[in-house]
Write an enzyme that holds these catalytic residues in place. Structure first.
Site, PDB file in Angstrom:
ATOM      1  N   TYR A  24      26.604 103.028 110.545  1.00 34.41           N
ATOM      2  CA  TYR A  24      25.596 103.974 110.805  1.00 34.41           C
ATOM      3  C   TYR A  24      23.633 104.375 110.883  1.00 34.41           C
ATOM      4  O   TYR A  24      22.920 104.272 109.671  1.00 34.41           O
ATOM      5  CB  TYR A  24      25.889 105.147 109.468  1.00 34.41           C
ATOM      6  N   LYS A  43      16.138  97.993 108.351  1.00 34.96           N
ATOM      7  CA  LYS A  43      17.011  98.772 108.814  1.00 34.96           C
ATOM      8  C   LYS A  43      16.386  99.947 108.999  1.00 34.96           C
ATOM      9  O   LYS A  43      15.999 100.588 108.296  1.00 34.96           O
ATOM     10  CB  LYS A  43      18.101  98.238 108.547  1.00 34.96           C
ATOM     11  N   GLU A  92      13.695  91.041 104.855  1.00 30.08           N
ATOM     12  CA  GLU A  92      13.333  89.689 105.179  1.00 30.08           C
ATOM     13  C   GLU A  92      14.257  89.214 106.531  1.00 30.08           C
ATOM     14  O   GLU A  92      15.255  89.514 106.822  1.00 30.08           O
ATOM     15  CB  GLU A  92      13.250  88.464 104.690  1.00 30.08           C
ATOM     16  N   GLU A  98      23.426  84.708 112.316  1.00 31.87           N
ATOM     17  CA  GLU A  98      25.149  84.592 111.742  1.00 31.87           C
ATOM     18  C   GLU A  98      25.787  83.529 111.816  1.00 31.87           C
ATOM     19  O   GLU A  98      25.919  82.756 112.800  1.00 31.87           O
ATOM     20  CB  GLU A  98      26.219  85.738 112.729  1.00 31.87           C
ATOM     21  N   ASP A 148      32.587  93.213 101.545  1.00 25.62           N
ATOM     22  CA  ASP A 148      32.630  93.056 102.820  1.00 25.62           C
ATOM     23  C   ASP A 148      32.580  91.064 102.687  1.00 25.62           C
ATOM     24  O   ASP A 148      31.079  91.927 104.299  1.00 25.62           O
ATOM     25  CB  ASP A 148      32.340  93.578 103.716  1.00 25.62           C
ATOM     26  N   GLU A 152      30.010  87.470 109.659  1.00 25.79           N
ATOM     27  CA  GLU A 152      28.767  87.653 110.235  1.00 25.79           C
ATOM     28  C   GLU A 152      28.157  88.471 109.113  1.00 25.79           C
ATOM     29  O   GLU A 152      26.415  88.190 109.303  1.00 25.79           O
ATOM     30  CB  GLU A 152      29.438  89.745 110.896  1.00 25.79           C
ATOM     31  N   ASP A 166      24.096  92.543 104.233  1.00 19.83           N
ATOM     32  CA  ASP A 166      24.620  93.868 104.393  1.00 19.83           C
ATOM     33  C   ASP A 166      25.565  94.130 103.304  1.00 19.83           C
ATOM     34  O   ASP A 166      26.291  94.148 102.831  1.00 19.83           O
ATOM     35  CB  ASP A 166      26.304  93.162 105.537  1.00 19.83           C
TER      36      ASP A 166
END
Length: 474
Positions: A24, A43, A92, A98, A148, A152, A166
């Site tokens: 999303y 984001k 930032e 990653e 999570d 990544e 994230d």
């Protein structure tokens, strides 16, 4: 540098390439016009989509968690703002990419040298896992569970150090007797016109499934309460992947991946270490201790809402795997990272688009023209394709005559996808000999507008399809 976050708009920024996309949200490289040396990862979340997909609580949680956390190994949220359509979280910029990309790069390098079944060396793994452990320890001290953790979601700075990012599925551990809701943050403040009652919803069950299959802990699969030990399980998976180059648990489907986790935990098919891990007893020991079926048996699992976090992490930080690291002293932060990202690979600030114009929403992604009337059989030559499709193309050409002015001739007609915000809409582009570029909804046969046509107009064209259509339409 003084920035008033209450007055920020997209018009204050120049926007570049897309850095990543999720369920999303979309993350875009950006820089401030007034202070161009300051780069960010912004984001972008579309309000209507957030409400439609019931993602409001995740947005609220991520903003609240990032505002709460302040640590060298955790991504910083710098500003937030919104407009009528989107929410913006200005974070930032972490140009090193990653941690997963570094793992895969090392694996490819080893394979090129004839060494198969290994990726990062022990020293690099120790360093990066050490930084992750410090970040997670701080996070748990602040009563936050990430839920999570995976390569990544571990990003690298320009100097090669890590930042955990994230936090969309993170949760805050409830204090005893408290209700599981975010304080002082209403949904109406976040998405504008949502019902305020939504802000009073109880948080989801702590055993609900969130996260990524390869790193999900068994207690989540068994619909049990989630504790900070879920993050410790994920760290064990990351140690394994850094050394081997592939996840510890991976099946041909999510279901089979879950089965691999379950059979490891019930000892019917325990995880077997490859040589690159079994040759390092301290690494094998650490992974084994983290991938325990019982959450309470894992290192760091002593952490709970009422527990002493420091004593909870003492067991893992004293493990022989981390010999030589002095945790909590700035030791890792002061060291040179084992991987120095290539500055040439950092997102470019060239050809960025002005956020005060709608062009930036399309400009950050090349717009490729896909010619739907071209035959799809690759065995046919372009000449044969033109012969086969000429009648159909002439009919397609005539279809859009109603959008032309008197005496105007159509030169090129092709379908494209217009990107605005997070989503794409199919549009028909008609280039005329004026020149004029018209775009229309081919399904509804509605004229949507005319795009200014100048030599500097930013558009990428599939030149093969362009030449084919141009010759076929003449």
């Amino acid at each position: 540098m003084r920035i008033n976050p209450n007055k920020l708009t997209t018009g204050d920024f120049m926007f570049g390439q897309t850095l990543g996309e999720g369920a999303y949200a979309r993350v875009v490289h950006a820089k401030l016009k007034e202070y161009p040396a300051n780069q960010f990862a912004i984001k972008i979340m579309e309000k209507n989509h957030i409400k439609k997909e019931n993602k409001v609580k995740y947005v609220m949680m991520e903003k609240a968690v990032l505002a709460k956390l302040n640590h060298s190994f955790i991504m910083r949220l710098l500003y937030t703002f919104q407009d009528s359509s989107n929410l913006y979280m200005c974070m930032e910029m972490l140009p090193g990419g990653e941690l997963l990309h570094y793992i895969l790069k090392r694996r490819r390098e080893k394979e090129a040298a004839g060494l198969f079944g290994e990726a990062c060396d022990l020293a690099a793994t120790q360093f990066y896992i050490g930084e992750i452990v410090e970040g997670i320890e701080y996070m748990h001290r602040e009563k936050v569970i990430h839920r999570d953790m995976k390569p990544e979601n571990v990003l690298l700075t320009a100097s090669g150090h890590i930042k955990i990012g994230d936090f969309g599925t993170a949760m805050v551990i409830k204090e005893k007797g408290s209700r599981s809701r975010m304080k002082n943050l209403s949904v109406s403040h976040v998405v504008g016109d949502a019902e305020p009652a939504e802000a009073e919803e109880e948080d989801e069950d702590r055993g609900s499934f969130v996260g990524t299959a390869e790193y999900v802990s068994p207690e989540i699969l068994q619909d049990m309460e989630v504790t900070p030990a879920a993050d410790m399980w994920a760290i064990g998976c990351i140690v394994y992947q850094m050394l081997y180059g592939k996840p510890a648990f991976r099946g041909e489907s999510e279901y089979l991946t879950f089965q691999n986790i379950i059979t490891h935990c019930d000892a019917s098919q325990p995880l077997v270490f490859p040589a690159c891990i079994s040759l390092h007893p301290t690494a094998a020991s650490l992974i084994s201790q983290l991938l325990q079926a019982e959450a309470s048996a894992r290192y760091g699992a002593e952490v709970a809402a009422e527990a002493d976090v420091e004593s909870g992490f003492r067991s893992i930080t004293k493990h022989p795997f981390f010999d030589g690291i002095s945790f909590g002293t700035g030791d890792l932060e002061s060291r040179q990272a084992p991987h120095q990202p290539d500055p040439n690979s950092f997102p470019s600030t060239d050809n960025m688009f002005d956020g005060s114009s709608d062009d930036w929403q399309m400009g950050v992604e090349p717009t490729f023209l896909s010619c739907g009337s071209v035959g799809s059989d690759p065995a046919l030559t372009a000449h044969v394709q033109m012969q086969m499709d000429s009648q159909r193309m002439n009919a397609e050409k005539d279809k859009f005559k109603l959008f032309l002015e008197e005496g105007e001739q159509q030169v090129l007609c092709a379908a494209t996808f217009k990107r605005k915000g997070l989503f794409s809409k199919k549009r028909q582009l008609i280039l005329t000999d004026r020149p004029r570029l018209i775009y229309a909804d081919a399904d509804k046969m509605e004229l949507k507008g005319t795009i200014p046509w100048t030599p500097s107009f930013p558009i990428s064209v599939n030149i093969v399809s362009y030449c084919y259509h141009l010759s076929a339409l003449q």
